[in-house]
Design a protein around this motif. Structure first.
Motif, mmCIF file in Angstrom:
data_model
loop_
_atom_site.group_PDB
_atom_site.id
_atom_site.type_symbol
_atom_site.label_atom_id
_atom_site.label_comp_id
_atom_site.label_asym_id
_atom_site.label_seq_id
_atom_site.Cartn_x
_atom_site.Cartn_y
_atom_site.Cartn_z
ATOM 1 N N GLU A 144 0.883 -1.248 -0.036
ATOM 2 C CA GLU A 144 -0.138 0.196 -0.055
ATOM 3 C C GLU A 144 0.668 1.301 0.005
ATOM 4 O OE1 GLU A 144 -3.827 -1.856 2.508
ATOM 5 O OE2 GLU A 144 -2.038 -0.905 3.475
ATOM 6 N N ALA A 145 1.954 1.284 0.971
ATOM 7 C CA ALA A 145 2.782 2.398 0.776
ATOM 8 C C ALA A 145 3.478 2.480 -0.469
ATOM 9 C CB ALA A 145 3.908 2.227 1.875
ATOM 10 N N GLU A 146 4.136 1.557 -1.120
ATOM 11 C CA GLU A 146 4.500 1.748 -2.518
ATOM 12 C C GLU A 146 3.394 2.298 -3.533
ATOM 13 O OE1 GLU A 146 6.991 -1.494 -3.968
ATOM 14 O OE2 GLU A 146 7.610 -2.171 -1.818
ATOM 15 N N ALA A 147 2.539 1.832 -3.601
ATOM 16 C CA ALA A 147 1.193 2.159 -4.416
ATOM 17 C C ALA A 147 1.068 3.795 -4.194
ATOM 18 C CB ALA A 147 -0.160 1.623 -4.063
ATOM 19 N N GLN A 148 1.157 4.290 -2.987
ATOM 20 C CA GLN A 148 0.710 5.787 -2.671
ATOM 21 C C GLN A 148 2.065 6.622 -2.983
ATOM 22 O OE1 GLN A 148 -1.442 6.391 0.993
ATOM 23 N NE2 GLN A 148 -2.977 4.773 0.356
ATOM 24 N N ALA A 149 3.149 5.989 -2.697
ATOM 25 C CA ALA A 149 4.610 6.591 -3.037
ATOM 26 C C ALA A 149 4.503 7.589 -4.164
ATOM 27 C CB ALA A 149 5.819 5.689 -2.945
ATOM 28 N N PRO A 150 5.226 8.781 -3.994
ATOM 29 C CA PRO A 150 5.537 9.516 -5.285
ATOM 30 C C PRO A 150 6.423 8.944 -6.411
ATOM 31 C CG PRO A 150 6.813 10.512 -3.525
ATOM 32 C CD PRO A 150 5.824 9.467 -2.918
ATOM 33 N N ALA A 151 6.187 9.103 -7.384
ATOM 34 C CA ALA A 151 6.987 8.300 -8.562
ATOM 35 C C ALA A 151 8.603 8.710 -8.501
ATOM 36 C CB ALA A 151 6.441 8.863 -10.084
ATOM 37 N N VAL A 196 14.315 -0.659 -6.666
ATOM 38 C CA VAL A 196 14.224 -0.602 -5.039
ATOM 39 C C VAL A 196 13.611 -1.947 -4.657
ATOM 40 C CG1 VAL A 196 14.476 0.392 -2.957
ATOM 41 C CG2 VAL A 196 14.868 1.702 -5.122
ATOM 42 N N ALA A 197 12.675 -1.999 -5.147
ATOM 43 C CA ALA A 197 11.537 -3.230 -4.705
ATOM 44 C C ALA A 197 12.269 -4.343 -5.307
ATOM 45 C CB ALA A 197 10.388 -3.169 -5.705
ATOM 46 N N ALA A 228 12.917 3.263 1.234
ATOM 47 C CA ALA A 228 13.134 4.017 -0.104
ATOM 48 C C ALA A 228 12.233 3.658 -1.189
ATOM 49 C CB ALA A 228 14.809 3.405 -0.450
ATOM 50 N N ALA A 229 11.529 2.365 -0.980
ATOM 51 C CA ALA A 229 10.761 1.937 -2.233
ATOM 52 C C ALA A 229 9.437 2.629 -1.889
ATOM 53 C CB ALA A 229 10.726 0.488 -2.080
ATOM 54 N N ALA A 230 9.246 3.141 -0.608
ATOM 55 C CA ALA A 230 7.894 3.483 -0.118
ATOM 56 C C ALA A 230 8.139 5.059 0.008
ATOM 57 C CB ALA A 230 7.529 3.015 1.105
ATOM 58 N N GLY A 231 8.834 5.602 -0.632
ATOM 59 C CA GLY A 231 9.112 7.231 -0.744
ATOM 60 C C GLY A 231 9.566 7.752 0.770
ATOM 61 N N ARG A 379 18.762 17.193 -12.179
ATOM 62 C CA ARG A 379 17.334 17.319 -11.941
ATOM 63 C C ARG A 379 16.786 16.044 -11.142
ATOM 64 N NH1 ARG A 379 15.892 18.290 -16.488
ATOM 65 N NH2 ARG A 379 15.652 20.524 -16.168
ATOM 66 N N ALA A 380 17.283 14.787 -11.303
ATOM 67 C CA ALA A 380 16.653 13.724 -10.790
ATOM 68 C C ALA A 380 17.237 13.484 -9.149
ATOM 69 C CB ALA A 380 17.356 12.356 -11.414
ATOM 70 N N VAL A 381 18.623 14.348 -8.917
ATOM 71 C CA VAL A 381 19.036 14.528 -7.604
ATOM 72 C C VAL A 381 18.463 15.647 -6.729
ATOM 73 C CG1 VAL A 381 21.093 15.012 -6.299
ATOM 74 C CG2 VAL A 381 21.317 13.682 -8.227
ATOM 75 N N TRP A 382 17.847 16.614 -7.555
ATOM 76 C CA TRP A 382 17.035 17.571 -6.883
ATOM 77 C C TRP A 382 15.593 17.093 -6.535
ATOM 78 C CZ3 TRP A 382 16.284 21.188 -4.091
ATOM 79 C CH2 TRP A 382 14.960 22.140 -4.237
ATOM 80 N N ASP A 383 15.255 16.295 -7.243
ATOM 81 C CA ASP A 383 13.813 15.740 -7.170
ATOM 82 C C ASP A 383 13.805 14.610 -5.872
ATOM 83 O OD1 ASP A 383 12.663 17.011 -9.321
ATOM 84 O OD2 ASP A 383 12.804 15.241 -10.465
ATOM 85 N N ASP A 384 14.990 13.937 -5.827
ATOM 86 C CA ASP A 384 14.981 13.202 -4.534
ATOM 87 C C ASP A 384 15.314 13.861 -3.321
ATOM 88 O OD1 ASP A 384 14.929 10.725 -6.183
ATOM 89 O OD2 ASP A 384 16.966 10.477 -6.347
ATOM 90 N N ALA A 385 16.319 14.843 -3.299
ATOM 91 C CA ALA A 385 16.390 15.683 -2.151
ATOM 92 C C ALA A 385 15.083 16.508 -1.732
ATOM 93 C CB ALA A 385 17.474 16.990 -2.738
ATOM 94 N N GLN A 386 14.347 16.890 -2.778
ATOM 95 C CA GLN A 386 12.964 17.358 -2.335
ATOM 96 C C GLN A 386 12.218 16.136 -1.504
ATOM 97 O OE1 GLN A 386 10.981 20.320 -5.050
ATOM 98 N NE2 GLN A 386 12.173 19.056 -6.481
#
Length: 410
Positions: A144-151, A196-197, A228-231, A379-386
């Motif tokens: 459930e957590a992975e399904a709701q995690a941001p892409a 990660v999954a 990490a997989a669940a955001g 940009r990917a690192v910036w997205d992860d940092a947010q």
């Protein structure tokens, strides 16, 4: 509503006590002039008694009467003046009382507006603990957590021969499910690819193969990958893995860090603060969890109602390319510069991907990708940092500055 009734009653009660004291003055107090009148009247009677007994002559008695009578008249005038002043003082005290009442009530409201939470419902300790218990009971499963995690951002492009090797590794593990070395390689490489999954599924197999020999780090890594997989969400399965790790080793730092994160998510900032504060004080300054803890612990302490001063960070040379490295790279040919920077960046990128890092290291990685011209990776690192620092705005602002310079943020 009950809170306001109690506070209002207390404020009025205190104001009433102070007002009564001001209006009544000192209980049982007698003006000094009234006491003098009583004394002088007794003296006049004493003069008459002495004259009747022949102790003093008539002329001396007359002089004594005249002097005492003069003092008696002066005391009577003073008593009248004191009575008049007391009447005016009482009327003045009424104004003081009204002003005091306004100060007590107004000051209480002002302090509550500054220090309290106007409009927020009553939250006694029992209610807060019940809400935390409910939050624990309603935790999402890993699925459930992975399904709701941001892409997650797209994984960086890799060479075709590396992907071919990964396919062979997966096939080997499928054919030899108890190959511990192959499973460990699969965990590491799936995580590096952003799968990660698949990485935590392989880590489950590592723990299965090791059986009772699985140590705290094995269970902590499983929880790390699941989170990490669940955001960043600590699911019921991830919490269970953390609990097992801490049963094996109660001092396992990775598990203590993530359990503190879990306690934050179930609204127990007090317990989370105690865990993170102890972990921070007992950790080397270059530990991967130190940066995230330092970025959030002051806000956490405030939520826990703790007066806290962040310990001064020890000075360390940050890992990854520094400003001097960037300046030196500017004098090289484009090919030499890119080779140099890539060599320094690869280790930092892998460590941040697997372990996290301090805000300064995230910012340095974004800057390095910007110098390399790899805007998509920056940009990917910036997205992860947010996502990693969503609840630490101060740290996120420092990373944003580098993202703006790299052209991946506004």
């Amino acid at each position: 509503m009950g809170f306001w009734i109690i506070i209002g009653a207390l404020a009025l009660g205190v104001s009433g006590i102070l007002a009564l004291a001001l209006l009544r003055g000192r209980a049982g107090a007698v003006p000094a002039a009234a006491y003098d009148l009583h004394v002088y009247r007794d003296q006049l009677k004493e003069v008459d008694r002495d004259l009747a007994r022949g102790i003093i002559p008539e002329t001396e008695a007359e002089r004594a009467r005249t002097e005492v009578s003069r003092r008696l008249l002066a005391a009577d005038a003073e008593l009248r003046a004191e009575t008049s002043r007391a009447g005016k003082g009482n009327r003045g005290n009424i104004s003081v009382v009204l002003g005091l009442l306004a100060i007590v009530l107004g000051g209480s409201l002002a302090l509550y507006g500054q220090l309290g939470a106007p409009g927020y419902g009553d939250l006694p300790l029992e209610t807060r603990l019940a809400a935390s218990d409910q939050a624990r009971a309603e935790r999402l499963s890993q699925t459930e957590a992975e399904a709701q995690a941001p892409a997650r951002p797209p994984a960086p492009e890799v060479a075709a021969d590396y992907l071919a090797l990964m396919e062979k590794l997966r096939e080997t593990v499928r054919d030899r499910p108890d190959d511990l070395r192959g499973l460990r390689l699969l965990v590491r490489n799936e995580a590096a690819l952003g799968n990660v999954a698949a990485a935590y599924a392989a880590q489950k197999e590592v723990i299965r193969v090791k059986g009772p020999k699985a140590n705290a780090d094995d269970h902590a890594l499983l929880a790390d990958l699941m989170i990490a997989a669940a955001g960043g969400y600590v699911s019921t399965e991830a919490e269970a893995a953390l609990r097992v790790a801490l049963q094996v080793d109660p001092e396992n730092p990775t598990s203590r860090y993530y359990l503190g994160l879990y306690l934050m998510q179930v609204d127990r900032p007090d317990a989370a603060f105690r865990m993170w504060d102890r972990l921070l004080r007992n950790s080397p300054p270059d530990a991967p969890w130190v940066g995230p803890i330092r970025a959030r612990i002051e806000d956490l302490a405030q939520r826990a109602g703790v007066t806290y001063q962040l310990p001064q960070a020890q000075t360390l040379a940050p890992r990854g390319p520094a400003a001097d490295d960037m300046d030196a790279a500017a004098d090289m040919s484009p090919e030499e510069r890119q080779d140099m920077i890539r060599g320094m960046v690869s280790g930092l990128a892998a460590r941040i991907e697997n372990e996290g890092g301090a805000p300064e290291e995230w910012a340095r990685l974004i800057t390095a990708y910007g110098v390399l011209g790899e805007t998509d990776l920056a940009r990917a690192v910036w997205d992860d940092a947010q996502k990693a620092f969503w609840d630490a705005p101060g740290s996120l602002d420092r990373i944003r500055d580098s993202a703006v310079q790299a052209g991946v943020a506004e």
